[in-house]
Motif scaffolding. Structure first.
Motif, mmCIF file in Angstrom:
data_model
loop_
_atom_site.group_PDB
_atom_site.id
_atom_site.type_symbol
_atom_site.label_atom_id
_atom_site.label_comp_id
_atom_site.label_asym_id
_atom_site.label_seq_id
_atom_site.Cartn_x
_atom_site.Cartn_y
_atom_site.Cartn_z
ATOM 1 N N UNK A 15 0.831 -1.198 0.000
ATOM 2 C CA UNK A 15 0.000 0.000 0.000
ATOM 3 C C UNK A 15 0.868 1.252 0.000
ATOM 4 N N UNK A 16 1.938 1.250 0.809
ATOM 5 C CA UNK A 16 2.844 2.386 0.835
ATOM 6 C C UNK A 16 3.547 2.594 -0.491
ATOM 7 N N UNK A 17 3.872 1.517 -1.179
ATOM 8 C CA UNK A 17 4.507 1.619 -2.487
ATOM 9 C C UNK A 17 3.573 2.269 -3.498
ATOM 10 N N UNK A 18 2.284 1.919 -3.434
ATOM 11 C CA UNK A 18 1.318 2.551 -4.352
ATOM 12 C C UNK A 18 1.200 4.046 -4.058
ATOM 13 N N UNK A 19 1.133 4.410 -2.788
ATOM 14 C CA UNK A 19 0.991 5.819 -2.422
ATOM 15 C C UNK A 19 2.209 6.621 -2.889
ATOM 16 N N UNK A 20 3.402 6.046 -2.742
ATOM 17 C CA UNK A 20 4.592 6.741 -3.230
ATOM 18 C C UNK A 20 4.541 6.895 -4.753
ATOM 19 N N UNK A 21 4.132 5.856 -5.450
ATOM 20 C CA UNK A 21 4.041 5.921 -6.913
ATOM 21 C C UNK A 21 3.062 7.014 -7.335
ATOM 22 N N UNK A 22 1.967 7.164 -6.609
ATOM 23 C CA UNK A 22 1.000 8.213 -6.922
ATOM 24 C C UNK A 22 1.581 9.600 -6.665
ATOM 25 N N UNK A 23 2.308 9.747 -5.554
ATOM 26 C CA UNK A 23 2.936 11.033 -5.243
ATOM 27 C C UNK A 23 3.973 11.392 -6.306
ATOM 28 N N UNK A 24 4.711 10.393 -6.770
ATOM 29 C CA UNK A 24 5.697 10.628 -7.813
ATOM 30 C C UNK A 24 5.017 11.022 -9.122
ATOM 31 N N UNK A 25 3.910 10.353 -9.457
ATOM 32 C CA UNK A 25 3.189 10.668 -10.691
ATOM 33 C C UNK A 25 2.594 12.068 -10.653
ATOM 34 N N UNK A 26 2.199 12.526 -9.475
ATOM 35 C CA UNK A 26 1.559 13.837 -9.336
ATOM 36 C C UNK A 26 2.555 14.971 -9.110
ATOM 37 N N UNK A 27 3.835 14.644 -8.961
ATOM 38 C CA UNK A 27 4.814 15.634 -8.528
ATOM 39 C C UNK A 27 4.926 16.815 -9.481
ATOM 40 N N UNK A 28 5.089 16.546 -10.767
ATOM 41 C CA UNK A 28 5.322 17.628 -11.715
ATOM 42 C C UNK A 28 4.138 18.579 -11.792
ATOM 43 N N UNK A 29 2.931 18.032 -11.749
ATOM 44 C CA UNK A 29 1.742 18.888 -11.786
ATOM 45 C C UNK A 29 1.626 19.722 -10.521
ATOM 46 N N UNK A 30 1.814 19.091 -9.375
ATOM 47 C CA UNK A 30 1.646 19.789 -8.105
ATOM 48 C C UNK A 30 2.736 20.832 -7.881
ATOM 49 N N UNK A 31 3.968 20.559 -8.337
ATOM 50 C CA UNK A 31 5.064 21.504 -8.087
ATOM 51 C C UNK A 31 4.819 22.848 -8.752
ATOM 52 N N UNK A 32 4.047 22.873 -9.825
ATOM 53 C CA UNK A 32 3.743 24.136 -10.491
ATOM 54 C C UNK A 32 2.788 24.996 -9.663
ATOM 55 N N UNK A 33 2.049 24.333 -8.796
ATOM 56 C CA UNK A 33 1.084 25.025 -7.945
ATOM 57 C C UNK A 33 1.666 25.300 -6.570
ATOM 58 N N UNK A 34 2.308 24.287 -5.979
ATOM 59 C CA UNK A 34 2.844 24.399 -4.622
ATOM 60 C C UNK A 34 4.055 23.479 -4.513
ATOM 61 N N UNK A 35 5.247 24.034 -4.732
ATOM 62 C CA UNK A 35 6.460 23.234 -4.740
ATOM 63 C C UNK A 35 6.708 22.571 -3.395
ATOM 64 N N UNK A 36 6.513 23.310 -2.305
ATOM 65 C CA UNK A 36 6.763 22.755 -0.982
ATOM 66 C C UNK A 36 5.873 21.553 -0.714
ATOM 67 N N UNK A 37 4.595 21.653 -1.070
ATOM 68 C CA UNK A 37 3.677 20.529 -0.858
ATOM 69 C C UNK A 37 4.070 19.335 -1.715
ATOM 70 N N UNK A 38 4.484 19.588 -2.953
ATOM 71 C CA UNK A 38 4.878 18.497 -3.844
ATOM 72 C C UNK A 38 6.074 17.742 -3.274
ATOM 73 N N UNK A 39 7.069 18.481 -2.779
ATOM 74 C CA UNK A 39 8.254 17.852 -2.201
ATOM 75 C C UNK A 39 7.903 17.098 -0.932
ATOM 76 N N UNK A 40 7.115 17.721 -0.063
ATOM 77 C CA UNK A 40 6.737 17.067 1.185
ATOM 78 C C UNK A 40 5.937 15.797 0.934
ATOM 79 N N UNK A 41 5.011 15.846 -0.030
ATOM 80 C CA UNK A 41 4.212 14.659 -0.344
ATOM 81 C C UNK A 41 5.112 13.512 -0.796
ATOM 82 N N UNK A 42 6.088 13.831 -1.640
ATOM 83 C CA UNK A 42 6.968 12.788 -2.171
ATOM 84 C C UNK A 42 7.879 12.242 -1.074
ATOM 85 N N UNK A 43 8.500 13.134 -0.327
ATOM 86 C CA UNK A 43 9.442 12.684 0.702
ATOM 87 C C UNK A 43 8.743 11.928 1.825
ATOM 88 N N UNK A 44 7.581 12.438 2.282
ATOM 89 C CA UNK A 44 6.889 11.758 3.385
ATOM 90 C C UNK A 44 6.342 10.410 2.929
#
Length: 243
Positions: A15-44
């Motif tokens: 389950x954790x692997x899927x959540x990380x894969x989703x955060x990675x897939x969403x990273x580029x889109x989210x970073x354009x809106x909120x870079x800090x949130x995108x990084x935190x989502x991926x790292x956490x």
């Protein structure tokens, strides 16, 4: 421990692997809106993967020696370092680049990014940490205040040698030195090592009769036992220069 307890730990990890894969897939889109949130989502979410891997280790270590193999041992070392966080090591590449005004503070610097090779056409995420940080946790000759004090010296020495020989750290720093990269500018992608560790553990669990029952576990079981393979002897290098 009963196999049922182990199977619940497998489900949690998958389950954790899927959540990380989703955060990675969403990273580029989210970073354009909120870079800090995108990084935190991926790292956490990656840190949650590490915690889930450690939970599986806790219930499976009597049956499988996780510290006998460089890939599984490195993942546990990384988890313990991030979990206890009594030091300043293991800030991810993204978090480091975003701090203190952004990457322009490194203007003119060149970074060497290193990754082990995943065999085949599988897409591999990037979760980069300074390669030096692993040595600072293990090598007492470096005089690091962040040395892993809870690990017995003979175990630290064993793991240090595994990193140097089995994971190519000697080769990485030889190349960095020859090409004049400061050690602090060498970053390692830990995802291929994590993939290798999962492949190793999942194959062992399947051979021992574990069931992969949850939806995520069923998906990842065949992927990590049949489809994926990491060549830990093959390193790929990429240079990024901050302009």
């Amino acid at each position: 421990m009963t196999m049922k307890i182990t199977e619940r730990a497998i489900d949690k990890l998958a389950n954790g692997m899927r959540i990380y894969a989703e955060a990675h897939a969403n990273f580029e889109t989210l970073r354009r809106v909120d870079l800090e949130e995108a990084i935190d989502d991926l790292d956490r979410s990656f840190e949650a993967e590490l915690e889930a891997f450690h939970s599986l280790y806790d219930v499976d270590k009597a049956a499988f020696d996780y510290f006998e193999h460089a890939d599984t041992a490195l993942i546990l070392l990384l988890r313990n370092a991030i979990h206890h966080k009594d030091h300043e090591l293991f800030s991810s590449w993204n978090a480091t680049m975003a701090q203190d005004g952004g990457p322009l503070r490194f203007a003119g610097a060149a970074f060497l990014l290193v990754s082990h090779s995943v065999v085949g056409d599988a897409h591999v995420a990037n979760q980069l940490y300074k390669a030096e940080d692993f040595l600072l946790r293990l090598d007492p000759s470096l005089g690091s205040p962040a040395l892993e004090a809870k690990m017995k010296p003979r175990n630290r020495d064993k793991l240090l040698q595994q990193l140097k020989s089995d994971l190519g750290f000697d080769q990485i720093f030889a190349k960095a030195g020859a090409e004049h990269y400061p050690s602090k500018q060498v970053y390692l992608n830990v995802i291929p090592i994590f993939v290798s560790a999962i492949c190793r553990v999942f194959k062992s669990l399947r051979e021992r009769g574990a069931s992969f029952n949850g939806f995520d576990a069923r998906i990842y079981a065949s992927h990590f036992t049949d489809a994926l393979r990491v060549d830990l002897s093959a390193l790929r290098y990429k240079t990024i220069r901050i302009e």
